[in-house]
Design a protein around this motif. Sequence first.
Motif, PDB file in Angstrom:
ATOM      1  N   GLU A 159       0.981  -1.104  -0.066  1.00  0.00           N
ATOM      2  CA  GLU A 159       0.073   0.106   0.043  1.00  0.00           C
ATOM      3  C   GLU A 159       1.078   1.406   0.078  1.00  0.00           C
ATOM      4  OE1 GLU A 159      -3.699  -0.016  -0.011  1.00  0.00           O
ATOM      5  OE2 GLU A 159      -3.261  -1.989  -0.695  1.00  0.00           O
ATOM      6  N   PRO A 160       0.563   2.309  -0.536  1.00  0.00           N
ATOM      7  CA  PRO A 160       0.981   3.570  -0.249  1.00  0.00           C
ATOM      8  C   PRO A 160       1.495   3.983   0.994  1.00  0.00           C
ATOM      9  CG  PRO A 160      -0.917   3.776  -1.996  1.00  0.00           C
ATOM     10  CD  PRO A 160      -0.990   2.528  -1.231  1.00  0.00           C
ATOM     11  N   LEU A 161       2.648   4.599   0.960  1.00  0.00           N
ATOM     12  CA  LEU A 161       3.319   5.074   2.402  1.00  0.00           C
ATOM     13  C   LEU A 161       3.389   6.442   2.344  1.00  0.00           C
ATOM     14  CD1 LEU A 161       4.142   4.516   5.241  1.00  0.00           C
ATOM     15  CD2 LEU A 161       6.405   4.124   4.233  1.00  0.00           C
ATOM     16  N   HIS A 162       3.093   7.251   3.496  1.00  0.00           N
ATOM     17  CA  HIS A 162       3.206   8.808   3.533  1.00  0.00           C
ATOM     18  C   HIS A 162       4.241   9.085   4.837  1.00  0.00           C
ATOM     19  CE1 HIS A 162      -0.316   9.020   0.939  1.00  0.00           C
ATOM     20  NE2 HIS A 162       0.181  10.040   0.434  1.00  0.00           N
ATOM     21  N   ILE A 163       5.348   9.656   4.407  1.00  0.00           N
ATOM     22  CA  ILE A 163       6.228   9.997   5.396  1.00  0.00           C
ATOM     23  C   ILE A 163       6.185  11.545   5.827  1.00  0.00           C
ATOM     24  CG2 ILE A 163       8.611   9.495   6.209  1.00  0.00           C
ATOM     25  CD1 ILE A 163       8.864   6.941   4.389  1.00  0.00           C
ATOM     26  N   ILE A 164       5.904  11.904   6.792  1.00  0.00           N
ATOM     27  CA  ILE A 164       5.692  13.279   7.061  1.00  0.00           C
ATOM     28  C   ILE A 164       6.640  13.797   8.201  1.00  0.00           C
ATOM     29  CG2 ILE A 164       4.238  15.155   7.476  1.00  0.00           C
ATOM     30  CD1 ILE A 164       1.875  13.200   6.501  1.00  0.00           C
ATOM     31  N   ALA A 165       7.495  14.630   7.962  1.00  0.00           N
ATOM     32  CA  ALA A 165       8.493  15.354   9.043  1.00  0.00           C
ATOM     33  C   ALA A 165       7.741  16.336   9.519  1.00  0.00           C
ATOM     34  CB  ALA A 165       9.620  15.517   8.456  1.00  0.00           C
ATOM     35  N   CYS A 166       7.222  16.294  10.894  1.00  0.00           N
ATOM     36  CA  CYS A 166       6.357  17.307  11.402  1.00  0.00           C
ATOM     37  C   CYS A 166       7.416  18.248  12.217  1.00  0.00           C
ATOM     38  CB  CYS A 166       5.549  16.693  12.487  1.00  0.00           C
ATOM     39  SG  CYS A 166       4.102  15.939  11.387  1.00  0.00           S
ATOM     40  N   GLU A 167       8.317  18.924  11.563  1.00  0.00           N
ATOM     41  CA  GLU A 167       9.373  19.539  12.162  1.00  0.00           C
ATOM     42  C   GLU A 167       9.308  21.043  12.106  1.00  0.00           C
ATOM     43  OE1 GLU A 167      11.173  17.723  13.875  1.00  0.00           O
ATOM     44  OE2 GLU A 167      11.143  15.684  13.058  1.00  0.00           O
ATOM     45  N   ASN A 168       9.894  21.720  12.821  1.00  0.00           N
ATOM     46  CA  ASN A 168       9.684  23.256  13.030  1.00  0.00           C
ATOM     47  C   ASN A 168      10.586  23.829  11.866  1.00  0.00           C
ATOM     48  OD1 ASN A 168       8.683  25.607  14.031  1.00  0.00           O
ATOM     49  ND2 ASN A 168      10.040  25.684  15.815  1.00  0.00           N
ATOM     50  N   GLY A 169      10.240  23.905  10.825  1.00  0.00           N
ATOM     51  CA  GLY A 169      11.172  24.465   9.801  1.00  0.00           C
ATOM     52  C   GLY A 169      10.479  24.347   8.482  1.00  0.00           C
ATOM     53  N   ILE A 170      11.193  24.621   7.318  1.00  0.00           N
ATOM     54  CA  ILE A 170      10.682  24.610   5.878  1.00  0.00           C
ATOM     55  C   ILE A 170      11.452  23.052   5.226  1.00  0.00           C
ATOM     56  CG2 ILE A 170      10.696  25.545   3.826  1.00  0.00           C
ATOM     57  CD1 ILE A 170      11.024  28.193   5.261  1.00  0.00           C
ATOM     58  N   GLY A 171      10.259  22.439   4.582  1.00  0.00           N
ATOM     59  CA  GLY A 171      10.654  21.437   3.752  1.00  0.00           C
ATOM     60  C   GLY A 171      11.260  20.268   4.606  1.00  0.00           C
ATOM     61  N   GLY A 172      10.938  19.927   5.686  1.00  0.00           N
ATOM     62  CA  GLY A 172      11.246  18.881   6.277  1.00  0.00           C
ATOM     63  C   GLY A 172      11.371  17.551   5.843  1.00  0.00           C
ATOM     64  N   SER A 173       9.946  17.155   5.325  1.00  0.00           N
ATOM     65  CA  SER A 173       9.837  16.041   4.607  1.00  0.00           C
ATOM     66  C   SER A 173      10.780  15.481   3.498  1.00  0.00           C
ATOM     67  CB  SER A 173       8.208  15.734   4.264  1.00  0.00           C
ATOM     68  OG  SER A 173       7.382  16.073   5.279  1.00  0.00           O
ATOM     69  N   GLN A 174      10.779  16.623   2.544  1.00  0.00           N
ATOM     70  CA  GLN A 174      11.659  16.654   1.591  1.00  0.00           C
ATOM     71  C   GLN A 174      13.192  16.606   2.025  1.00  0.00           C
ATOM     72  OE1 GLN A 174      10.777  16.275  -2.084  1.00  0.00           O
ATOM     73  NE2 GLN A 174       8.939  15.579  -0.954  1.00  0.00           N
ATOM     74  N   ARG A 175      13.474  17.175   2.926  1.00  0.00           N
ATOM     75  CA  ARG A 175      14.828  16.820   3.661  1.00  0.00           C
ATOM     76  C   ARG A 175      14.868  15.625   3.824  1.00  0.00           C
ATOM     77  NH1 ARG A 175      17.695  20.797   8.041  1.00  0.00           N
ATOM     78  NH2 ARG A 175      16.860  22.385   6.560  1.00  0.00           N
ATOM     79  N   ALA A 212      -0.602  18.556  -2.887  1.00  0.00           N
ATOM     80  CA  ALA A 212      -0.150  17.961  -3.835  1.00  0.00           C
ATOM     81  C   ALA A 212       0.976  16.962  -3.806  1.00  0.00           C
ATOM     82  CB  ALA A 212       0.735  19.074  -4.820  1.00  0.00           C
ATOM     83  N   GLY A 213       1.659  16.858  -2.600  1.00  0.00           N
ATOM     84  CA  GLY A 213       2.606  15.909  -2.231  1.00  0.00           C
ATOM     85  C   GLY A 213       1.888  14.624  -1.954  1.00  0.00           C
ATOM     86  N   MET A 214       0.651  14.449  -1.638  1.00  0.00           N
ATOM     87  CA  MET A 214      -0.105  12.952  -1.141  1.00  0.00           C
ATOM     88  C   MET A 214      -0.230  12.341  -2.270  1.00  0.00           C
ATOM     89  SD  MET A 214      -0.400  14.330   1.936  1.00  0.00           S
ATOM     90  CE  MET A 214      -1.295  12.794   2.610  1.00  0.00           C
ATOM     91  N   LEU A 215      -0.425  10.882  -2.036  1.00  0.00           N
ATOM     92  CA  LEU A 215      -0.575   9.841  -3.091  1.00  0.00           C
ATOM     93  C   LEU A 215      -2.208   9.588  -3.162  1.00  0.00           C
ATOM     94  CD1 LEU A 215       2.127   7.544  -2.269  1.00  0.00           C
ATOM     95  CD2 LEU A 215       2.027   8.879  -4.442  1.00  0.00           C
ATOM     96  N   ASP A 216      -2.534   9.088  -4.101  1.00  0.00           N
ATOM     97  CA  ASP A 216      -4.073   8.855  -4.357  1.00  0.00           C
ATOM     98  C   ASP A 216      -4.500   7.766  -3.119  1.00  0.00           C
ATOM     99  OD1 ASP A 216      -4.295  10.599  -6.249  1.00  0.00           O
ATOM    100  OD2 ASP A 216      -4.323   8.901  -8.110  1.00  0.00           O
ATOM    101  N   GLY A 217      -5.866   8.014  -2.829  1.00  0.00           N
ATOM    102  CA  GLY A 217      -6.345   6.853  -1.639  1.00  0.00           C
ATOM    103  C   GLY A 217      -6.125   7.160  -0.275  1.00  0.00           C
TER     104      GLY A 217
END
Length: 397
Positions: free
Chosen positions: A115-131, A187-192
């Motif tokens: 199944e699709p997996l979402h990885i979300i960096a809930c950090e105090n800054g800009i662009g944490g997940s992409q980092r 826009a960074g989310m996968l369908d479903g």
Amino acid sequence: MKAVHFGAGNIGRGFIGPILAESDYEIVFVARNEKKISLLQERGQYPVTLANESRDTELVKNVTAVSIKDVDEVAESIAEADLVTTAIGMSALKDIAESVARGIKLRFKKKKRPEPLHIIACENGIGGSQRLKKLVYPLLKPSERKQADELVAFPNTMVDRIVPIQQHKDPLKVMVEPFCEWVIHKAGMLDGFTKIKGVRYVDSLDPYIERKLFTVNTGHCAAAYFGYLEGYSTIQEAIANPKVLKQVRGVLHETGAMLTQKYNLDSKKHELYIEKMIKRFTNPHFTDKITRVGRSPLRKLSPNDRLVRPAIQAHKMGLKTDHLVAAIAAALVFDFVKDPEAVKLQNSIREHGIGNVIEHHLGIPDSHPLHSRIADKYNECFSSHRSEDQPDVLSQL
């Protein structure tokens, strides 16, 4: 649904945990603190108390924990998860990249059609997940990266909740302010993907990130640094001083002018947002130490963080920056001897001079008009700070 959350600290337990639990996630905390790990495994729940008059308390249930040292169990948890989140600090993302990569590899190995997996960096800054993605991808094989492009998403996010350092008899108990906000780039989310209750999904994240970073974080640390110069120990004490409050408001009006111009925000609505944030800083139901909010001044004074970045942008737009310059100068004077970054900052100023620090750490060359203004204001703040009845901090460094 199952979620793996890296970090069992106050933000993880007090912010991310309750929101995920509200959406019926079973949560596996990945942590270092063996006592917290043991208690989470034993109890399967923990209390979260709101810092309001009635001290409303809820139990976050269906939780457990694994040690970051148990690489196999962490990987197994990620392999079976619907969601992975973090709240460990931007600088610590590099420390979990290998664990995340292991989990992704195992996920692909165990399931023919994962199944699709979402990885979300809930950090105090800009662009944490992409980092985090940039740290994880080099640890995957080319074929795994190709598969991850289709099945693993790293949407950036903005999170906001004040959780001060605190001590309780119960190590799992955490007190948080009533206000919280979590925004995810749609826009960074996968369908479903099943939406998380209480989370806002937006087409453009930048306005939300910068509004928060340059209002909440800028205002909070400005209150700390101005308050520190006045000799206060808590944010609540500092903001109660009309002089400090005026300085903080001045900073937020300058960042507000920049934000409203840059993102075409409604100026009246943003003014209400500023006042709401200031009210959060003055919450009388908990005590927020100035040395906590002002800690790590080198990070807070870096070119893309909460003080220098809005000052540079406001200057470029031809807007006023007097209060931002004063806040930067106050941060440069922050010399709390129990803060390693503060010690390092003061050593650097002493050894290389304030001009060198402004140019090489803040990223503001001596040819930039803000450079000399910050240096002049620093000298003014430093002289005032040292002339007060305080120990000679520099002699202790």
